[in-house]
Enzyme design. Structure first.
Site, PDB file in Angstrom:
ATOM      1  N   LYS A  43       0.832  -1.203   0.000  1.00  0.00           N
ATOM      2  CA  LYS A  43       0.000   0.000   0.000  1.00  0.00           C
ATOM      3  C   LYS A  43       0.870   1.257   0.000  1.00  0.00           C
ATOM      4  O   LYS A  43       1.934   1.296   0.617  1.00  0.00           O
ATOM      5  CB  LYS A  43      -0.896  -0.022   1.235  1.00  0.00           C
ATOM      6  CG  LYS A  43      -1.684   1.255   1.517  1.00  0.00           C
ATOM      7  CD  LYS A  43      -2.438   1.137   2.823  1.00  0.00           C
ATOM      8  CE  LYS A  43      -3.040   2.470   3.236  1.00  0.00           C
ATOM      9  NZ  LYS A  43      -1.986   3.443   3.617  1.00  0.00           N
ATOM     10  N   LYS A  48       7.555   1.165   1.732  1.00  0.00           N
ATOM     11  CA  LYS A  48       8.223   0.285   0.758  1.00  0.00           C
ATOM     12  C   LYS A  48       9.617   0.780   0.400  1.00  0.00           C
ATOM     13  O   LYS A  48      10.561  -0.014   0.325  1.00  0.00           O
ATOM     14  CB  LYS A  48       7.396   0.186  -0.528  1.00  0.00           C
ATOM     15  CG  LYS A  48       6.115  -0.596  -0.412  1.00  0.00           C
ATOM     16  CD  LYS A  48       5.432  -0.699  -1.745  1.00  0.00           C
ATOM     17  CE  LYS A  48       5.131   0.653  -2.356  1.00  0.00           C
ATOM     18  NZ  LYS A  48       4.292   1.520  -1.539  1.00  0.00           N
ATOM     19  N   ASP A 161      -0.577   0.094  -4.631  1.00  0.00           N
ATOM     20  CA  ASP A 161      -1.348  -1.101  -4.922  1.00  0.00           C
ATOM     21  C   ASP A 161      -1.238  -1.416  -6.415  1.00  0.00           C
ATOM     22  O   ASP A 161      -1.060  -0.528  -7.240  1.00  0.00           O
ATOM     23  CB  ASP A 161      -2.806  -0.840  -4.529  1.00  0.00           C
ATOM     24  CG  ASP A 161      -3.677  -2.079  -4.616  1.00  0.00           C
ATOM     25  OD1 ASP A 161      -3.138  -3.169  -4.864  1.00  0.00           O
ATOM     26  OD2 ASP A 161      -4.894  -1.937  -4.441  1.00  0.00           O
TER      27      ASP A 161
END
Length: 301
Positions: A43, A48, A161
């Site tokens: 998400k 990330k 996503d």
């Protein structure tokens, strides 16, 4: 503009890629060679890029030759490794009117912390073109300059996503995919969709699901429940440490922060994760839930 609008020779290779989807198929000549290739998803805002950069640093500290490819138009995947926002592949191609043969590797590849090589694919202007096509062209450019031949690990850091085939493009190159998630509904819901995308790609490509990196979470009970229900497993767990947040503000990896006991433990976990991924993560045959089912499954009282 040719890079932003796939030419006829690319459109001619369009075929079915998963149930009901139409994707641009990978040209076999553009496959990455002997390096271990991982794609990191999750998400938006889940951490990330911070996770990817620290993981790249951990691989390098294990003696591996690492290349991190940022796959996000905002091109900030690697700035904790390089200490700056680098020009993207799109940026430098524009300067030569998209004549890729005029580029040199040093125009778009930069060395970061402990020798990690960094590339930012960039993306087309907002509302135009295909970001996935940009990723494909970035890999092609790297191959043309023989930059993948002496690389041990390639890590794709992919935005948000998976809502379109374009940004599932790194899955055509990856051996394993990992998802970064926290212990909350939104990130687990996004993870479920990513699992579905990987399952679709696995029909035509070698990519398989490796597992989940739990991030920014003291507890993992909801992730554990989801894993048990879908066939996933947690590869590593990073709590919500303020030092991780501050490392990004300081434009550095976690390994460059003051090594307090908590930071040292997190660094050890990154190195353990890198060693696990290098040794080889078993392929997980995870089964995603339908959207309606996961709403019921994750409903909190």
């Amino acid at each position: 503009m040719a890079l932003l609008d796939p030419p006829a020779r690319t459109r001619d290779r369009i075929g079915l890629d998963g149930d009901g989807s139409v994707q641009v198929t990978l040209n076999p000549a553009d496959r990455i060679g002997s390096a271990k290739v991982f794609a990191v998803y999750g998400k938006g805002g889940i951490g990330k890029s911070t996770t990817s950069s620290n993981l790249s640093a951990a691989f390098s500290l294990l003696g591996k030759r690492v290349l991190q490819i940022g796959c996000d138009p905002k091109h900030d995947s690697t700035f904790t490794l390089t200490k700056k926002l680098m020009p993207t592949v799109i940026d430098v191609l524009e300067t030569v009117e998209f004549h890729a043969e005029e580029l040199r590797p040093e125009d778009y590849m930069f060395e970061g912390y402990n020798g990690v090589m960094c590339v930012e694919a960039g993306g087309p202007p907002a509302g135009t073109g295909c970001g996935g096509y940009v990723v494909g062209q970035t890999v092609k450019l790297l191959k043309q300059h023989h930059l993948l031949e002496e690389t041990d690990v390639v890590l794709f850091d992919v935005l948000g996503d998976v809502v379109c085939g374009g940004f599932a493009a790194p899955l055509q190159h990856a051996e394993r995919a990992v998802v970064v998630a926290s212990n909350d509904f939104d990130s687990i819901f996004a993870m479920n969709r990513i699992v579905a995308a990987i399952k679709a790609k696995a029909k035509n490509y070698d990519v398989r699901m490796a597992g989940v990196i739990a991030n920014r979470s003291a507890a993992t009970d909801e992730i554990d429940r989801f894993n048990a229900a879908t066939g996933l497993k947690t590869l590593a767990h990073f709590p919500d440490l303020d030092a991780i947040r501050r490392s990004r503000l300081k434009k550095c990896t976690l390994f460059e922060m003051e090594q307090t006991p908590e930071v040292a433990a997190a660094c050890d976990e990154y190195k353990r994760l890198a060693a696990t991924m290098w040794t080889g993560c078993p392929a997980l045959d995870a089964e995603p839930m339908k959207d309606r089912d996961i709403f019921e499954f994750l409903g909190f009282e």
